[in-house]
Scaffold this motif. Structure first.
Motif, PDB file in Angstrom:
ATOM      1  N   GLU A  23      63.407  61.904  -3.730  1.00 16.86           N
ATOM      2  CA  GLU A  23      63.257  63.180  -3.486  1.00 16.86           C
ATOM      3  C   GLU A  23      61.983  63.621  -2.280  1.00 16.86           C
ATOM      4  O   GLU A  23      62.658  64.409  -1.584  1.00 16.86           O
ATOM      5  CB  GLU A  23      62.876  64.084  -4.771  1.00 16.86           C
ATOM      6  CG  GLU A  23      63.015  65.602  -4.610  1.00 16.86           C
ATOM      7  CD  GLU A  23      61.821  66.250  -4.097  1.00 16.86           C
ATOM      8  OE1 GLU A  23      62.195  67.310  -3.429  1.00 16.86           O
ATOM      9  OE2 GLU A  23      60.726  65.669  -4.278  1.00 16.86           O
ATOM     10  N   ALA A  24      60.972  62.950  -2.428  1.00 18.40           N
ATOM     11  CA  ALA A  24      59.974  63.323  -1.273  1.00 18.40           C
ATOM     12  C   ALA A  24      60.306  63.221   0.226  1.00 18.40           C
ATOM     13  O   ALA A  24      60.441  63.899   1.007  1.00 18.40           O
ATOM     14  CB  ALA A  24      58.775  62.606  -1.489  1.00 18.40           C
ATOM     15  N   VAL A  25      61.076  62.080   0.234  1.00 16.11           N
ATOM     16  CA  VAL A  25      61.537  61.431   1.699  1.00 16.11           C
ATOM     17  C   VAL A  25      62.704  62.422   1.832  1.00 16.11           C
ATOM     18  O   VAL A  25      62.648  62.969   3.117  1.00 16.11           O
ATOM     19  CB  VAL A  25      62.208  60.257   1.404  1.00 16.11           C
ATOM     20  CG1 VAL A  25      62.610  59.625   2.831  1.00 16.11           C
ATOM     21  CG2 VAL A  25      60.848  58.997   1.177  1.00 16.11           C
ATOM     22  N   ALA A  26      63.518  62.902   0.917  1.00 12.95           N
ATOM     23  CA  ALA A  26      64.772  63.667   1.297  1.00 12.95           C
ATOM     24  C   ALA A  26      64.121  65.086   1.945  1.00 12.95           C
ATOM     25  O   ALA A  26      64.677  65.726   2.794  1.00 12.95           O
ATOM     26  CB  ALA A  26      65.500  63.802   0.020  1.00 12.95           C
ATOM     27  N   ARG A  27      62.927  65.463   1.174  1.00 12.67           N
ATOM     28  CA  ARG A  27      62.523  66.799   1.334  1.00 12.67           C
ATOM     29  C   ARG A  27      61.843  66.952   2.684  1.00 12.67           C
ATOM     30  O   ARG A  27      61.989  67.747   3.444  1.00 12.67           O
ATOM     31  CB  ARG A  27      61.806  67.186   0.318  1.00 12.67           C
ATOM     32  CG  ARG A  27      61.137  68.695   0.401  1.00 12.67           C
ATOM     33  CD  ARG A  27      60.681  69.282  -0.930  1.00 12.67           C
ATOM     34  NE  ARG A  27      60.058  68.142  -1.842  1.00 12.67           N
ATOM     35  CZ  ARG A  27      58.880  67.765  -1.942  1.00 12.67           C
ATOM     36  NH1 ARG A  27      57.879  68.550  -0.818  1.00 12.67           N
ATOM     37  NH2 ARG A  27      58.315  66.663  -2.904  1.00 12.67           N
ATOM     38  N   HIS A  28      61.164  65.868   2.952  1.00 11.06           N
ATOM     39  CA  HIS A  28      60.363  66.089   4.291  1.00 11.06           C
ATOM     40  C   HIS A  28      61.138  65.241   5.516  1.00 11.06           C
ATOM     41  O   HIS A  28      60.859  65.557   6.569  1.00 11.06           O
ATOM     42  CB  HIS A  28      58.936  64.923   4.057  1.00 11.06           C
ATOM     43  CG  HIS A  28      57.986  65.611   3.219  1.00 11.06           C
ATOM     44  ND1 HIS A  28      57.370  66.878   3.550  1.00 11.06           N
ATOM     45  CD2 HIS A  28      57.588  65.387   2.044  1.00 11.06           C
ATOM     46  CE1 HIS A  28      56.561  67.158   2.580  1.00 11.06           C
ATOM     47  NE2 HIS A  28      56.839  66.261   1.660  1.00 11.06           N
ATOM     48  N   GLY A  29      62.313  64.706   5.093  1.00 11.58           N
ATOM     49  CA  GLY A  29      63.034  63.966   6.286  1.00 11.58           C
ATOM     50  C   GLY A  29      62.369  62.864   7.070  1.00 11.58           C
ATOM     51  O   GLY A  29      62.749  62.528   8.160  1.00 11.58           O
ATOM     52  N   GLY A  30      61.540  62.255   6.225  1.00 15.51           N
ATOM     53  CA  GLY A  30      60.670  61.106   6.941  1.00 15.51           C
ATOM     54  C   GLY A  30      59.786  60.346   5.971  1.00 15.51           C
ATOM     55  O   GLY A  30      59.460  61.045   4.799  1.00 15.51           O
ATOM     56  N   ARG A  44      73.629  53.025   0.774  1.00 12.50           N
ATOM     57  CA  ARG A  44      72.604  53.382   1.571  1.00 12.50           C
ATOM     58  C   ARG A  44      72.386  54.970   1.454  1.00 12.50           C
ATOM     59  O   ARG A  44      73.369  55.663   1.408  1.00 12.50           O
ATOM     60  CB  ARG A  44      73.135  53.333   3.238  1.00 12.50           C
ATOM     61  CG  ARG A  44      72.116  53.413   4.159  1.00 12.50           C
ATOM     62  CD  ARG A  44      72.289  53.080   5.587  1.00 12.50           C
ATOM     63  NE  ARG A  44      73.263  54.286   5.971  1.00 12.50           N
ATOM     64  CZ  ARG A  44      74.659  54.100   6.147  1.00 12.50           C
ATOM     65  NH1 ARG A  44      75.529  53.210   5.753  1.00 12.50           N
ATOM     66  NH2 ARG A  44      75.348  55.184   6.667  1.00 12.50           N
ATOM     67  N   LEU A  45      71.191  55.303   1.112  1.00 11.94           N
ATOM     68  CA  LEU A  45      70.803  56.664   0.786  1.00 11.94           C
ATOM     69  C   LEU A  45      70.494  57.561   1.955  1.00 11.94           C
ATOM     70  O   LEU A  45      70.489  58.617   1.902  1.00 11.94           O
ATOM     71  CB  LEU A  45      69.445  56.615  -0.309  1.00 11.94           C
ATOM     72  CG  LEU A  45      69.865  55.940  -1.582  1.00 11.94           C
ATOM     73  CD1 LEU A  45      68.847  56.018  -2.405  1.00 11.94           C
ATOM     74  CD2 LEU A  45      71.145  56.740  -2.151  1.00 11.94           C
ATOM     75  N   PHE A  46      69.743  56.628   3.112  1.00 17.74           N
ATOM     76  CA  PHE A  46      69.352  57.410   4.132  1.00 17.74           C
ATOM     77  C   PHE A  46      70.097  56.755   5.511  1.00 17.74           C
ATOM     78  O   PHE A  46      70.153  55.698   5.627  1.00 17.74           O
ATOM     79  CB  PHE A  46      67.846  57.553   4.281  1.00 17.74           C
ATOM     80  CG  PHE A  46      67.131  58.241   3.106  1.00 17.74           C
ATOM     81  CD1 PHE A  46      67.093  59.713   3.280  1.00 17.74           C
ATOM     82  CD2 PHE A  46      66.775  57.594   2.088  1.00 17.74           C
ATOM     83  CE1 PHE A  46      66.284  60.323   2.508  1.00 17.74           C
ATOM     84  CE2 PHE A  46      66.122  58.400   1.075  1.00 17.74           C
ATOM     85  CZ  PHE A  46      65.857  59.752   1.066  1.00 17.74           C
ATOM     86  N   LEU A  82      70.670  63.475  -5.002  1.00 22.89           N
ATOM     87  CA  LEU A  82      69.561  64.273  -5.144  1.00 22.89           C
ATOM     88  C   LEU A  82      69.409  65.282  -6.055  1.00 22.89           C
ATOM     89  O   LEU A  82      68.236  65.452  -6.793  1.00 22.89           O
ATOM     90  CB  LEU A  82      69.785  64.940  -3.623  1.00 22.89           C
ATOM     91  CG  LEU A  82      68.400  66.079  -3.362  1.00 22.89           C
ATOM     92  CD1 LEU A  82      67.004  65.242  -3.275  1.00 22.89           C
ATOM     93  CD2 LEU A  82      68.536  66.649  -1.954  1.00 22.89           C
ATOM     94  N   PRO A  83      70.535  65.888  -6.399  1.00 18.76           N
ATOM     95  CA  PRO A  83      70.461  66.810  -7.645  1.00 18.76           C
ATOM     96  C   PRO A  83      69.838  66.057  -8.929  1.00 18.76           C
ATOM     97  O   PRO A  83      69.140  66.476  -9.702  1.00 18.76           O
ATOM     98  CB  PRO A  83      71.909  67.233  -8.066  1.00 18.76           C
ATOM     99  CG  PRO A  83      72.542  67.129  -6.596  1.00 18.76           C
ATOM    100  CD  PRO A  83      72.084  65.717  -6.024  1.00 18.76           C
ATOM    101  N   ALA A 143      67.804  61.062   7.573  1.00 19.76           N
ATOM    102  CA  ALA A 143      68.764  62.080   7.141  1.00 19.76           C
ATOM    103  C   ALA A 143      69.546  61.393   5.767  1.00 19.76           C
ATOM    104  O   ALA A 143      69.878  60.273   5.781  1.00 19.76           O
ATOM    105  CB  ALA A 143      69.625  62.752   7.975  1.00 19.76           C
ATOM    106  N   LEU A 144      69.751  62.376   4.955  1.00 15.87           N
ATOM    107  CA  LEU A 144      70.610  61.739   3.624  1.00 15.87           C
ATOM    108  C   LEU A 144      71.985  61.414   4.129  1.00 15.87           C
ATOM    109  O   LEU A 144      72.774  62.202   4.787  1.00 15.87           O
ATOM    110  CB  LEU A 144      70.623  63.079   2.355  1.00 15.87           C
ATOM    111  CG  LEU A 144      69.386  63.129   1.794  1.00 15.87           C
ATOM    112  CD1 LEU A 144      69.545  64.433   0.894  1.00 15.87           C
ATOM    113  CD2 LEU A 144      69.177  61.958   1.015  1.00 15.87           C
TER     114      LEU A 144
END
Length: 294
Positions: A10-17, A46-48, A65-66, A56-57
């Motif tokens: 979740e943190a990676v998805a939110r920050h985009g990195g 693959r998630l990203f 993500l939900p 990017a997701l």
């Protein structure tokens, strides 16, 4: 896959990195990268997608993500429930419409803070759409919003009844007079404001369309702009009664189907209602009937 994996994801998805996520999680980037690769290996997806500016997701990541959000909310609720002995204490973050906070909450919140000194209360304002989303994601334990609200994940309780009025500069005479104007401007909060949507619907039913919109960030700015002749707005009568008494604006009463609305308190149906939250609702509204949104 465990809860910590989902927290990192979740943190990676939110920050985009990976780097910014590692800084938030107080770890090194290599650990975050390793956790994500292990999670992708465990799920065999693959998630990203990696690119020069970060990540990017993928569609699989979007679907996951939900569940990561729900896991975070569940863990927070579990901690609250385990520590909650029936005595209000700790952090309580709730939301409110700005109009509700101004019209109804000053005295109840003062009484609540005086009675429950071990609670660190935070009140965040926003539009109904914003507040609903923040409750669903767990950012807020609950919120005061404008009804109706229909969402299967939310429990809804009526706390106040409002009379909304059309607010216009002095001299309008009647709402229907707006239809004769070449241009009609509405002065409103940003998109997602329930009063804004209702005002557009009220005018449309009277054949008043093609509206120009002026957006302002505060109630005071909206009322002042209407008083200056910039347009019309929709507000609870109690908010604008003083401006009417001063002769700055004129108020136009609406039929019940347009003007009578409920202010609701919403919270997640599956969330833990902490002692601090329960005490706040009791202080703000007293006994009220709770209904489930269908």
């Amino acid at each position: 896959m465990d809860v910590q994996d989902l927290k990192v994801f979740e943190a990676v998805a939110r920050h985009g990195g990976m780097k910014r996520a590692a800084e938030e999680l107080a770890t090194v980037q290599s650990n975050v990268t390793a956790r994500i690769r292990a999670l992708e290996g465990d799920l065999d997806v693959r998630l990203f997608d990696r690119h020069s500016r970060g990540v990017a997701l993928t569609p699989a990541g979007e679907r996951l993500l939900p569940y990561a959000h729900r896991a975070a909310v569940l863990m927070t609720d579990a901690r609250r429930a385990a520590k909650d002995d029936g005595h209000p204490f700790g952090s309580l973050v709730v939301g409110s419409l700005e109009t509700t906070a101004a019209l109804h909450l000053s005295r109840p919140l003062a009484a609540y803070v005086a009675a429950h000194r071990e609670v660190d209360l935070v009140l965040r304002t926003g539009t109904t759409a914003e507040l609903i989303e923040r409750v669903l994601t767990g950012e807020l334990e609950g919120s005061f919003v404008c009804g109706p609200v229909a969402h299967p994940e939310l429990e809804v309780q009526t706390v106040y009844h409002e009379e909304l009025v059309l607010v216009a500069p002095p001299g309008l005479g009647a709402i229907e007079a707006l239809s004769a104007r070449r241009e009609v401007r509405i002065v409103v909060l940003r998109a997602g404001c329930s009063y804004r949507q209702r005002l557009e619907e009220i005018l449309a039913r009277r054949g008043i369309v093609g509206l120009r919109t002026l957006e302002f960030g505060t109630i005071e700015a909206i009322v002042g702009s209407v008083a200056a002749g910039l347009g019309v707005t929709l507000m609870p009568r109690g908010i604008v009664a003083a401006a009417e008494a001063e002769g700055r604006v004129e108020l136009h009463r609406l039929p019940p189907e347009d003007g009578l609305v409920e202010t609701l308190f919403i919270r997640r149906r599956d969330g833990h209602a902490s002692s601090a939250l329960t005490a706040l609702i009791a202080t703000a509204a007293g006994p009220a009937q709770s209904v489930a949104a269908e």
